[in-house]
Design a protein around this motif. Sequence first.
Motif, PDB file in Angstrom:
ATOM      1  N   GLN A  33      41.134  28.976  47.424  1.00 30.99           N
ATOM      2  CA  GLN A  33      40.135  30.040  47.630  1.00 30.99           C
ATOM      3  C   GLN A  33      40.478  30.884  48.856  1.00 30.99           C
ATOM      4  O   GLN A  33      40.251  32.090  48.881  1.00 30.99           O
ATOM      5  CB  GLN A  33      38.742  29.421  47.733  1.00 30.99           C
TER       6      GLN A  33
ATOM      7  N   VAL B 218      31.500  33.454  44.687  1.00 27.91           N
ATOM      8  CA  VAL B 218      30.196  33.044  45.229  1.00 27.91           C
ATOM      9  C   VAL B 218      29.387  32.426  44.087  1.00 27.91           C
ATOM     10  O   VAL B 218      29.634  32.709  42.911  1.00 27.91           O
ATOM     11  CB  VAL B 218      29.406  34.236  45.826  1.00 27.91           C
TER      12      VAL B 218
ATOM     13  N   GLY C 286      34.389  34.631  32.141  1.00 24.72           N
ATOM     14  CA  GLY C 286      34.175  36.052  31.889  1.00 24.72           C
ATOM     15  C   GLY C 286      35.134  36.892  32.716  1.00 24.72           C
ATOM     16  O   GLY C 286      36.055  36.368  33.342  1.00 24.72           O
ATOM     17  N   ARG C 287      34.906  38.202  32.703  1.00 21.71           N
ATOM     18  CA  ARG C 287      35.772  39.092  33.513  1.00 21.71           C
ATOM     19  C   ARG C 287      35.575  38.857  34.995  1.00 21.71           C
ATOM     20  O   ARG C 287      36.503  38.929  35.783  1.00 21.71           O
ATOM     21  CB  ARG C 287      35.457  40.563  33.190  1.00 21.71           C
TER      22      ARG C 287
ATOM     23  N   PRO D 103      30.395  42.803  42.194  1.00 20.79           N
ATOM     24  CA  PRO D 103      31.241  42.100  41.237  1.00 20.79           C
ATOM     25  C   PRO D 103      32.622  42.729  41.154  1.00 20.79           C
ATOM     26  O   PRO D 103      32.760  43.957  41.210  1.00 20.79           O
ATOM     27  CB  PRO D 103      30.498  42.256  39.902  1.00 20.79           C
ATOM     28  N   ALA D 104      33.630  41.872  41.032  1.00 23.26           N
ATOM     29  CA  ALA D 104      35.019  42.339  40.906  1.00 23.26           C
ATOM     30  C   ALA D 104      35.705  41.488  39.850  1.00 23.26           C
ATOM     31  O   ALA D 104      35.407  40.290  39.712  1.00 23.26           O
ATOM     32  CB  ALA D 104      35.754  42.200  42.247  1.00 23.26           C
TER      33      ALA D 104
END
Length: 169
Positions: free
Chosen positions: A55, A67, A95-96, A129-130
């Motif tokens: 991480q 997170v 997911g993405r 979000p990324a």
Amino acid sequence: MNSIAQSAARPDAFVWRIRVYFEDTDMGGIVFYANYLKYFERARTEWLRACGVSQRALTEASGTMFVVRGTALDYHAPARLDDWLEITTRVGRIGRASVDFEQQAWCEGKLLAGGTIRVGCVDRTTMKPAAIPSDTFAALNVGPSMGPPDDDPPDGEPSRGPLVAARQD
Ligand SMILES: CC(C)(COP(=O)(O)OP(=O)(O)OC[C@H]1O[C@@H](n2cnc3c(N)ncnc32)[C@H](O)[C@@H]1OP(=O)(O)O)[C@@H](O)C(=O)NCCC(=O)NCCSC(=O)c1cc(O)c2ccccc2c1O
């Protein structure tokens, strides 16, 4: 031994063993419910490490970080001082920009607690979000095939050298 596919209860899951210490228990002598979140957090970190994902390296290389987005846990039976817990971790959905982990705590074949933890990938500057970086996404899809990090010192850096953001093979 911490390892992959060592749990009779969840043979498809990565297993991280944790001893219950006095500091984990409440005045009833059982593990305080919030501490299962810490156990699951440690197990997820080791699951990622076994996938070849550090991480810290992920954040430094891509500027993204994971997170916790959500938790849904049920508590079925108590754990007590000195118990050895088997924390099982498997991925339910990738997911993405998020991953659903299915995690459980077992003791001597009995299910104590479990549920789903959703982890979101965010840009560490904006905290929005990324997309999960592609090399990390690939490593998560392959899963923890690097083997157990049993040879690592318990409170130090991995003995086999620094981990990269994602496995290169
Ligand atoms: C995490 C959030 C920023 C998520 O935002 P939001 O709630 O709006 O998004 P959703 O989760 O509903 O939807 C995600 C969904 O959006 C799509 N998407 C949007 N933008 C993009 C994009 N740029 N690229 C790709 N995709 C995008 C995407 O399709 C997503 O859907 P998928 O299903 O495909 O993934 C927001 O909810 C938030 O900020 N929540 C608070 C987080 C928080 O404070 N958590 C507690 C503290 S953090 C923590 O405890 C913690 C835990 C750890 O395990 C750590 C480990 C290592 C380091 C640090 C840790 C840490 O701090």
